[in-house]
Design a protein around this motif. Structure first.
Motif, short mmCIF file in Angstrom:
data_model
loop_
_atom_site.label_atom_id
_atom_site.label_comp_id
_atom_site.label_asym_id
_atom_site.label_seq_id
_atom_site.Cartn_x
_atom_site.Cartn_y
_atom_site.Cartn_z
N THR A 263 0.81 -1.23 0.00
CA THR A 263 0.00 0.00 0.00
C THR A 263 0.83 1.26 0.00
O THR A 263 0.38 2.31 -0.47
CB THR A 263 -0.97 0.00 1.19
OG1 THR A 263 -1.88 1.08 1.09
CG2 THR A 263 -0.23 0.10 2.52
N GLY A 264 2.06 1.21 0.52
CA GLY A 264 2.91 2.40 0.52
C GLY A 264 2.30 3.54 1.30
O GLY A 264 1.98 3.40 2.48
N ALA A 265 2.11 4.69 0.65
CA ALA A 265 1.53 5.86 1.30
C ALA A 265 0.03 5.71 1.53
O ALA A 265 -0.59 6.59 2.14
CB ALA A 265 1.81 7.12 0.48
N GLY A 266 -0.55 4.63 1.03
CA GLY A 266 -1.95 4.34 1.32
C GLY A 266 -2.96 5.06 0.45
O GLY A 266 -4.16 5.06 0.75
N GLU A 267 -2.52 5.66 -0.66
CA GLU A 267 -3.43 6.49 -1.45
C GLU A 267 -4.64 5.71 -1.97
O GLU A 267 -5.76 6.24 -1.99
CB GLU A 267 -2.69 7.13 -2.63
CG GLU A 267 -1.57 8.07 -2.23
CD GLU A 267 -2.06 9.35 -1.54
OE1 GLU A 267 -3.29 9.56 -1.46
OE2 GLU A 267 -1.20 10.13 -1.10
N HIS A 268 -4.45 4.47 -2.39
CA HIS A 268 -5.58 3.71 -2.94
C HIS A 268 -6.52 3.25 -1.84
O HIS A 268 -7.74 3.29 -2.00
CB HIS A 268 -5.07 2.54 -3.77
CG HIS A 268 -4.21 2.99 -4.91
ND1 HIS A 268 -2.85 2.77 -4.95
CD2 HIS A 268 -4.51 3.71 -6.02
CE1 HIS A 268 -2.36 3.32 -6.05
NE2 HIS A 268 -3.33 3.90 -6.71
N THR A 269 -5.95 2.84 -0.71
CA THR A 269 -6.81 2.46 0.42
C THR A 269 -7.62 3.66 0.90
O THR A 269 -8.82 3.55 1.19
CB THR A 269 -5.95 1.91 1.56
OG1 THR A 269 -5.36 0.67 1.14
CG2 THR A 269 -6.77 1.66 2.82
N ILE A 270 -6.98 4.82 0.98
CA ILE A 270 -7.68 6.03 1.42
C ILE A 270 -8.80 6.40 0.44
O ILE A 270 -9.94 6.66 0.85
CB ILE A 270 -6.67 7.19 1.56
CG1 ILE A 270 -5.69 6.91 2.70
CG2 ILE A 270 -7.41 8.52 1.79
CD1 ILE A 270 -4.48 7.84 2.72
N ALA A 271 -8.48 6.41 -0.84
CA ALA A 271 -9.48 6.80 -1.84
C ALA A 271 -10.66 5.84 -1.86
O ALA A 271 -11.82 6.26 -1.94
CB ALA A 271 -8.82 6.86 -3.22
N LEU A 272 -10.37 4.53 -1.78
CA LEU A 272 -11.45 3.55 -1.84
C LEU A 272 -12.27 3.54 -0.55
O LEU A 272 -13.48 3.34 -0.58
CB LEU A 272 -10.87 2.16 -2.13
CG LEU A 272 -10.25 1.99 -3.52
CD1 LEU A 272 -9.56 0.64 -3.64
CD2 LEU A 272 -11.30 2.16 -4.61
N THR A 273 -11.62 3.76 0.58
CA THR A 273 -12.36 3.87 1.85
C THR A 273 -13.32 5.05 1.79
O THR A 273 -14.48 4.96 2.22
CB THR A 273 -11.39 4.02 3.03
OG1 THR A 273 -10.54 2.87 3.10
CG2 THR A 273 -12.14 4.17 4.35
N ARG A 274 -12.84 6.16 1.26
CA ARG A 274 -13.69 7.35 1.14
C ARG A 274 -14.92 7.06 0.28
O ARG A 274 -16.01 7.61 0.52
CB ARG A 274 -12.88 8.51 0.55
CG ARG A 274 -13.68 9.79 0.41
CD ARG A 274 -12.86 10.91 -0.21
NE ARG A 274 -12.01 11.55 0.77
CZ ARG A 274 -10.69 11.70 0.67
NH1 ARG A 274 -10.06 11.20 -0.38
NH2 ARG A 274 -10.01 12.33 1.59
N LEU A 275 -14.77 6.18 -0.71
CA LEU A 275 -15.88 5.83 -1.60
C LEU A 275 -16.79 4.76 -1.00
O LEU A 275 -17.78 4.37 -1.64
CB LEU A 275 -15.33 5.35 -2.94
CG LEU A 275 -14.66 6.43 -3.81
CD1 LEU A 275 -13.97 5.80 -5.01
CD2 LEU A 275 -15.68 7.47 -4.26
N GLY A 276 -16.46 4.26 0.18
CA GLY A 276 -17.33 3.32 0.86
C GLY A 276 -16.95 1.86 0.74
O GLY A 276 -17.69 0.98 1.21
#
Length: 218
Positions: free
Chosen positions: A46-59
């Motif tokens: 995940t590294g800096a977590g950008e994809h996890t953050i973006a997808l979490t924000r989308l639900g």
């Protein structure tokens, strides 16, 4: 090109990771908009977590994992700063999924952005990773791989499309799509010399040739 956690910790502690661009990869954003990300999602490396953050924000129900404790700490701070404190991250070795996948559970979608190509031409290491993916991916689930392409020179580990194809020829996988794409990187001090050698910008963001693969677990 596998490395110990300490190697990866350094670039996060110093904020010199060329793959930390402050946003999700455009190719991954496009995947989500096209409806290819579904169910429970794993973001390995995940590294800096950008994809996890973006997808979490989308639900989405998404978990980001990384071998580097510094990466996970960075991702958690990043999530707080971006107002997504519910984003979940854990320290985990992607090469141990086959042995310890039961701890993480099973996933409908795996989004691998710039992890697979780290294993380069190390066929045994790639095989271990692919076995682990099969262990944690539900039947019918999909693995999406965004990896730097050897179609052009540049910094970072680069692989051929045949490496991706050959890695998923075993029973239990169906390669549904493998297409040219782009990967967005950041020229930092650790790659500036290589960037100059290949005629790339020596600072800022740069789009580089990549492969985008979609593989179904059968």
């Amino acid at each position: 090109m596998t490395q110990a956690p300490e190697f990866w910790n350094i670039v996060y502690d110093n904020d010199t990771a060329p793959w930390v661009i402050g946003e999700p990869q455009p190719a991954i954003v496009a995947l989500e908009r096209a409806g290819w990300i579904r169910g429970r999602v794993l973001d390995p490396g995940t590294g800096a977590g950008e994809h996890t953050i973006a997808l979490t924000r989308l639900g989405y129900d998404v978990l980001g994992v990384d071998l580097s404790p510094s990466a996970v700490a960075y991702a958690r701070r990043n999530a707080e700063d971006k107002g997504v404190p519910g984003a979940r991250f854990e320290v985990a070795d992607a090469l141990a999924f086959a042995d310890r996948g039961d701890r993480l559970g099973e996933f409908d979608t795996v989004v691998d952005s710039a992890l697979f190509h780290v294993f380069g031409t190390e066929s045994d290491v790639r095989a271990a990773y692919v076995r682990g993916l099969h262990r944690i991916c539900k039947p019918g689930g999909r693995v999406h791989i965004l990896a730097l392409s050897d179609a052009e020179p540049g910094f970072g580990p680069r692989i051929s499309d045949s490496i991706i194809r050959d890695s998923f020829t075993a029973d239990g996988w169906e390669l549904e799509d493998l297409s040219p794409s782009l990967y967005r990187g950041r020229v930092t001090e650790v790659v500036a010399e290589d960037a100059a050698r290949y005629g790339l910008p020596t600072h800022g963001l740069v789009d580089m040739a990549a492969w985008l693969a979609r593989i179904r677990r059968v």
